[in-house]
Design a protein around this motif. Sequence first.
Motif, PDB file in Angstrom:
ATOM      1  N   HIS A 231       9.151   7.098  -1.068  1.00 37.61           N
ATOM      2  CA  HIS A 231       8.963   6.951   0.116  1.00 37.61           C
ATOM      3  C   HIS A 231      10.062   7.800   1.146  1.00 37.61           C
ATOM      4  O   HIS A 231      10.804   8.445   0.734  1.00 37.61           O
ATOM      5  CB  HIS A 231       9.722   5.451   0.772  1.00 37.61           C
ATOM      6  CG  HIS A 231       8.885   4.417  -0.037  1.00 37.61           C
ATOM      7  ND1 HIS A 231       7.885   3.921   0.345  1.00 37.61           N
ATOM      8  CD2 HIS A 231       9.163   3.647  -1.382  1.00 37.61           C
ATOM      9  CE1 HIS A 231       7.358   2.745  -0.657  1.00 37.61           C
ATOM     10  NE2 HIS A 231       8.315   2.982  -1.583  1.00 37.61           N
ATOM     11  N   GLN A 232       9.403   8.051   2.200  1.00 39.63           N
ATOM     12  CA  GLN A 232      10.047   9.138   2.975  1.00 39.63           C
ATOM     13  C   GLN A 232       9.988   8.824   4.601  1.00 39.63           C
ATOM     14  O   GLN A 232       8.919   8.235   4.887  1.00 39.63           O
ATOM     15  CB  GLN A 232       9.290  10.447   2.784  1.00 39.63           C
ATOM     16  CG  GLN A 232      10.108  11.427   1.952  1.00 39.63           C
ATOM     17  CD  GLN A 232       9.351  12.792   1.971  1.00 39.63           C
ATOM     18  OE1 GLN A 232       9.367  13.253   2.941  1.00 39.63           O
ATOM     19  NE2 GLN A 232       8.500  13.152   0.636  1.00 39.63           N
ATOM     20  N   GLY A 233      10.924   8.926   5.331  1.00 37.85           N
ATOM     21  CA  GLY A 233      10.878   8.690   6.709  1.00 37.85           C
ATOM     22  C   GLY A 233      11.023   7.496   7.595  1.00 37.85           C
ATOM     23  O   GLY A 233      10.586   7.485   8.514  1.00 37.85           O
ATOM     24  N   GLY A 234      10.860   6.239   6.503  1.00 36.35           N
ATOM     25  CA  GLY A 234      11.205   5.164   7.224  1.00 36.35           C
ATOM     26  C   GLY A 234      12.325   4.806   7.704  1.00 36.35           C
ATOM     27  O   GLY A 234      13.242   5.360   7.565  1.00 36.35           O
TER      28      GLY A 234
ATOM     29  N   TYR B 100       0.841  -1.164  -0.143  1.00 37.63           N
ATOM     30  CA  TYR B 100       0.140   0.143  -0.145  1.00 37.63           C
ATOM     31  C   TYR B 100       1.055   1.168   0.045  1.00 37.63           C
ATOM     32  O   TYR B 100       0.132   2.151   0.391  1.00 37.63           O
ATOM     33  CB  TYR B 100      -1.176   0.070   1.323  1.00 37.63           C
ATOM     34  CG  TYR B 100      -1.777  -1.380   1.144  1.00 37.63           C
ATOM     35  CD1 TYR B 100      -2.928  -1.440   0.293  1.00 37.63           C
ATOM     36  CD2 TYR B 100      -1.576  -2.203   2.091  1.00 37.63           C
ATOM     37  CE1 TYR B 100      -3.641  -2.458   0.199  1.00 37.63           C
ATOM     38  CE2 TYR B 100      -2.402  -3.322   2.088  1.00 37.63           C
ATOM     39  CZ  TYR B 100      -3.352  -3.472   1.136  1.00 37.63           C
ATOM     40  OH  TYR B 100      -4.081  -4.725   0.964  1.00 37.63           O
ATOM     41  N   GLY B 101       2.096   1.123  -0.227  1.00 44.53           N
ATOM     42  CA  GLY B 101       2.928   2.260  -0.573  1.00 44.53           C
ATOM     43  C   GLY B 101       3.336   3.072   0.680  1.00 44.53           C
ATOM     44  O   GLY B 101       3.668   4.044   0.533  1.00 44.53           O
ATOM     45  N   THR B 102       3.140   2.840   1.956  1.00 37.02           N
ATOM     46  CA  THR B 102       3.694   3.452   3.089  1.00 37.02           C
ATOM     47  C   THR B 102       5.244   3.195   3.050  1.00 37.02           C
ATOM     48  O   THR B 102       5.875   2.521   2.226  1.00 37.02           O
ATOM     49  CB  THR B 102       3.076   2.957   4.602  1.00 37.02           C
ATOM     50  OG1 THR B 102       3.328   1.553   4.485  1.00 37.02           O
ATOM     51  CG2 THR B 102       1.534   3.088   4.319  1.00 37.02           C
ATOM     52  N   SER B 103       5.879   3.865   4.109  1.00 38.24           N
ATOM     53  CA  SER B 103       7.325   3.866   4.418  1.00 38.24           C
ATOM     54  C   SER B 103       7.513   3.706   5.682  1.00 38.24           C
ATOM     55  O   SER B 103       8.355   4.575   6.347  1.00 38.24           O
ATOM     56  CB  SER B 103       7.751   5.052   3.597  1.00 38.24           C
ATOM     57  OG  SER B 103       6.854   6.369   3.496  1.00 38.24           O
ATOM     58  N   PHE B 104       7.167   2.651   6.476  1.00 42.55           N
ATOM     59  CA  PHE B 104       7.591   2.494   7.624  1.00 42.55           C
ATOM     60  C   PHE B 104       9.308   2.025   7.755  1.00 42.55           C
ATOM     61  O   PHE B 104       9.831   2.453   8.565  1.00 42.55           O
ATOM     62  CB  PHE B 104       6.801   1.336   8.220  1.00 42.55           C
ATOM     63  CG  PHE B 104       5.421   1.759   8.552  1.00 42.55           C
ATOM     64  CD1 PHE B 104       5.178   2.404   9.869  1.00 42.55           C
ATOM     65  CD2 PHE B 104       4.350   1.158   7.977  1.00 42.55           C
ATOM     66  CE1 PHE B 104       3.843   2.838  10.331  1.00 42.55           C
ATOM     67  CE2 PHE B 104       3.071   1.706   8.458  1.00 42.55           C
ATOM     68  CZ  PHE B 104       2.885   2.474   9.400  1.00 42.55           C
ATOM     69  N   PHE B 105       9.268   1.183   6.785  1.00 47.02           N
ATOM     70  CA  PHE B 105      10.846   0.539   6.739  1.00 47.02           C
ATOM     71  C   PHE B 105      11.685   1.039   5.658  1.00 47.02           C
ATOM     72  O   PHE B 105      12.855   0.787   5.475  1.00 47.02           O
ATOM     73  CB  PHE B 105      10.825  -0.846   6.700  1.00 47.02           C
ATOM     74  CG  PHE B 105      10.061  -1.437   7.742  1.00 47.02           C
ATOM     75  CD1 PHE B 105      10.266  -1.020   9.103  1.00 47.02           C
ATOM     76  CD2 PHE B 105       9.154  -2.562   7.481  1.00 47.02           C
ATOM     77  CE1 PHE B 105       9.433  -1.792   9.926  1.00 47.02           C
ATOM     78  CE2 PHE B 105       8.338  -2.852   8.405  1.00 47.02           C
ATOM     79  CZ  PHE B 105       8.607  -2.885   9.890  1.00 47.02           C
ATOM     80  N   ILE B 106      11.130   1.976   4.810  1.00 48.37           N
ATOM     81  CA  ILE B 106      11.757   2.524   3.527  1.00 48.37           C
ATOM     82  C   ILE B 106      12.193   4.027   3.680  1.00 48.37           C
ATOM     83  O   ILE B 106      11.432   4.876   3.741  1.00 48.37           O
ATOM     84  CB  ILE B 106      11.081   2.421   2.313  1.00 48.37           C
ATOM     85  CG1 ILE B 106      10.514   0.741   2.359  1.00 48.37           C
ATOM     86  CG2 ILE B 106      11.923   2.349   1.067  1.00 48.37           C
ATOM     87  CD1 ILE B 106       9.485   0.521   1.099  1.00 48.37           C
ATOM     88  N   PRO B 107      13.660   4.243   3.780  1.00 49.83           N
ATOM     89  CA  PRO B 107      14.098   5.727   4.065  1.00 49.83           C
ATOM     90  C   PRO B 107      13.686   6.317   2.502  1.00 49.83           C
ATOM     91  O   PRO B 107      13.557   5.568   1.464  1.00 49.83           O
ATOM     92  CB  PRO B 107      15.397   5.835   4.288  1.00 49.83           C
ATOM     93  CG  PRO B 107      16.013   4.240   3.983  1.00 49.83           C
ATOM     94  CD  PRO B 107      14.580   3.478   3.714  1.00 49.83           C
ATOM     95  N   ALA B 108      14.026   7.703   2.450  1.00 52.42           N
ATOM     96  CA  ALA B 108      13.794   8.386   1.334  1.00 52.42           C
ATOM     97  C   ALA B 108      15.008   8.192   0.284  1.00 52.42           C
ATOM     98  O   ALA B 108      14.759   8.399  -1.025  1.00 52.42           O
ATOM     99  CB  ALA B 108      13.833   9.872   1.749  1.00 52.42           C
ATOM    100  N   GLN B 109      16.334   7.986   0.803  1.00 50.82           N
ATOM    101  CA  GLN B 109      17.260   8.025  -0.147  1.00 50.82           C
ATOM    102  C   GLN B 109      17.630   6.546  -0.825  1.00 50.82           C
ATOM    103  O   GLN B 109      18.714   6.238  -1.264  1.00 50.82           O
ATOM    104  CB  GLN B 109      18.584   8.163   0.561  1.00 50.82           C
ATOM    105  CG  GLN B 109      18.593   9.496   1.234  1.00 50.82           C
ATOM    106  CD  GLN B 109      17.888   9.496   2.824  1.00 50.82           C
ATOM    107  OE1 GLN B 109      17.447   8.532   3.012  1.00 50.82           O
ATOM    108  NE2 GLN B 109      18.018  10.400   3.398  1.00 50.82           N
ATOM    109  N   ILE B 110      16.366   5.750  -0.982  1.00 49.48           N
ATOM    110  CA  ILE B 110      16.776   4.531  -1.460  1.00 49.48           C
ATOM    111  C   ILE B 110      16.655   4.469  -3.096  1.00 49.48           C
ATOM    112  O   ILE B 110      16.008   5.166  -3.856  1.00 49.48           O
ATOM    113  CB  ILE B 110      15.441   3.548  -0.849  1.00 49.48           C
ATOM    114  CG1 ILE B 110      16.019   2.135  -1.166  1.00 49.48           C
ATOM    115  CG2 ILE B 110      14.192   3.820  -1.704  1.00 49.48           C
ATOM    116  CD1 ILE B 110      16.343   1.330   0.134  1.00 49.48           C
TER     117      ILE B 110
END
Lengths: 213, 601
Positions: B279-282, B253-263
């Motif tokens: 993604h941002q902030g994971g 569903y496209g959230t970013s709990f574990f994915i940082p912005a710089q990926i």
Amino acid sequence: MHDGGQAAVMEAHWGGGAAPFGATWQKTMMWIFIVTDALLFSGLLCGYAFLRQAAIQPWPKQSEVFSIPFIALMTFILITSSMTMGSAVTAARLGDHKKARTMLAITIFGGLCFLGCQAYEWSHLIHEGARLTGALPGSTLAAEGVPPVFTQAFFVLTGFHGSHVLSGLIILIVTLVRWSMRKTPSQGVEMAGLYWHFVDLVWVFIFTLFYLL
Amino acid sequence: MATHAAHAEHAHAPQAFIWKYVFSKDHKVIGIQYYVTAMLMALVAGLLAMLIRVQLAWPEKDYTWLGKIFPMGYDVGGGFGVMRPEFYAMLFTMHGTIMVFFVLSTAPVSGFGNLLIPLQVGARDMAFPFLNGLSYWTFLPGCLVILASFFVESGAAAGGWTSYPPLSALKGAVPGSGTGQTMWIIGMVFFIASFTMGGLNFVTTILNLRTKGLSMFRLPLTMWAMFLVAILGLLAFPALVAACIMLVFDRHYGTSFFIPAQIALNNVPLLTQAGTPLHQGGSPLLWQHLFWFLGHPEVYILMLPALGFTSDILSTFSRRPIFGYKSMVLAMCGIGFLSFIVWGHHMFVSGMSPYLGMAFAVGTILIAVPSAVKVFNWLATLYRSRIRFTTPMLWAMGVISLFISGGLSGVWLAQAGPDIHLHDTMFVAAHFHLIMAGAALFGVFGATAYWFPKMFGRLMSEPLGKVHFWFTFITYYGTFFPMHYIGIAGHMRRIYDPYQYEFLKPLQPINELITMSALILGASQIIFFVNFFWSAFKGKKAGENPWEANGLEWTTQSPPPHGNWPGEIPEVHRWPYEYSNPDAPRDHVMQHEPAGAAAGH
């Protein structure tokens, strides 16, 4: 002693000393399940706290995003339903069949009101541009600088809690029907009550940690 | 009275095959179902390990023949077959996942736990038999989903058994990150649901259904282990459920709990159409914290039952009371408690604050204290005793041996400094295969031989059992002991061809030795399966108490009938370790014998 059929034969009799905490196995099992479920919410809340601490963007002021008095009203409704649940358990234990039935019905009504408020709050926020993946670009929320972590934590935490309220309601309705048909002992009401109190307690934590702090 | 009771049970035991043996609510049948399923899963995971070992010893050989069996795993071009790196990643991922969750958490806990708890606490069945049956029928779909994931298009999960994001969070990270990872999550959810149902039953049965006279401090140590394991599971698994919920949201569903912005994926940054980060902030570290909050107690979920079995078996065959019963219980409680506050030692290289690292290191080293208490108690039990060298006894002593050798390397890894050098090397693989996997596996084999009469009413073949033990014991050390050495030399833990690095080339002969040992280890398990099935049908009939042991499970028929005791449930008058009491007429006094028996009247 075996005239009760299989139930009597299979039921093992407590004999190891005093029953721990004076609780039957059904109630013990409910308590342990509640601990497990509480840890699930702790996991989600810790995850939210971790990401909020690690966030680079400033955290938005909750009072600007939400209407805190409205959330306080929701909290009040839920806590009141916990109180009526307590009365239902007491009445059931004392054998006051009618009062227990009424109190259960009021509790269910309170739970439904809470879910209604939550649905209103969700649709309101979605209207303002809140999406699971973050604020919609150009929306009111995006102008307030709401980071993606905020909305995703909001939807997952409140959504997960809402689903627990829903399952609690289903349990309460089943209990009410069975109680009215005199098919469940007072312990059944008590166990449904335990779960309902737990669901309310979780909300107190979410209210404090997500809406207030 | 007794015959009347027997009649009542006979009349009410389900007669149809499907209710008696398939959708059974009888704890013994469910225990055997769990056990057999777990052992079949072990076969699969063991075969994966064999492929891993063959690759590590001879990566340059021609594997056209293996490519014919596993067309997805090997590139066969120009008549020369080479293993694909992603296939190797899938092998170690699924080997770890299946072994940790579907074999070593299942066979000792769900298998023997279900079989033994009502028998050892003196109950007719588990507290909630329906939930118990449901837990097996939730576990089985989990197994099937995990097995089915091998056959999806891009293969099974390949992000390691720990499923660290972004390998697990981004669908395109590695081939297994797609459908394979989704099925991994589904399989785990089934497993956790089933384990939770089982755990609820374990705790309530042990607390509330004990027979008359059986106080907590008269429980066999196996029961204490099961009790603690169930609590550990109930407290630890929710963290993984929370993590899996967030992972599902990230993946689908496209959230970013574990994915940082710089990926970036394949060197292309992940951006939206507007050019902002997708993604941002994971934080991938969040997953590591949540996973290891489960992961560390999980290794004790594997270990503790083996420690319980070992104590019971050791006491029976050395004909001595277990030394320091209460300290054994306290040691297990201590290990269980400490397991919740040391998860950070899996993350020393993640850049945590050195002060935090030190706290985790100290907590971890503290676990050596209760572990040493257990070892010394076992040795004191054995000291100057007349040991009966039966198969279960050999396995129990094997557990002690592996517990010591694996525990010593644990002290190295517990300290942040050495761990930064040893992290993710073969040294770690050696450590946990000895202590966690090996001790748990040996415990299961020991328990199988010991409680086989209560499963099938027969004894396992002693000669076959002993041959199986010695082959397994020697080749187990042969496989995992040299791994310490190549680990210190820098051999990485998850690498499909180590010899692409110049400095690892001299290690190939050692890897060949390890592989040959591992192949013999794998092959010798055939002896076990032959012994198991032959003995189940043709083995020597066992009486009620073939080992002259003391527990309540030995006071009923082998195998016990539906309802466990044909007559009344026995009453308990003492602990289960009354061996070689000089005042007693026999060298053992059973738990249910009245008080006079111990005094020699």
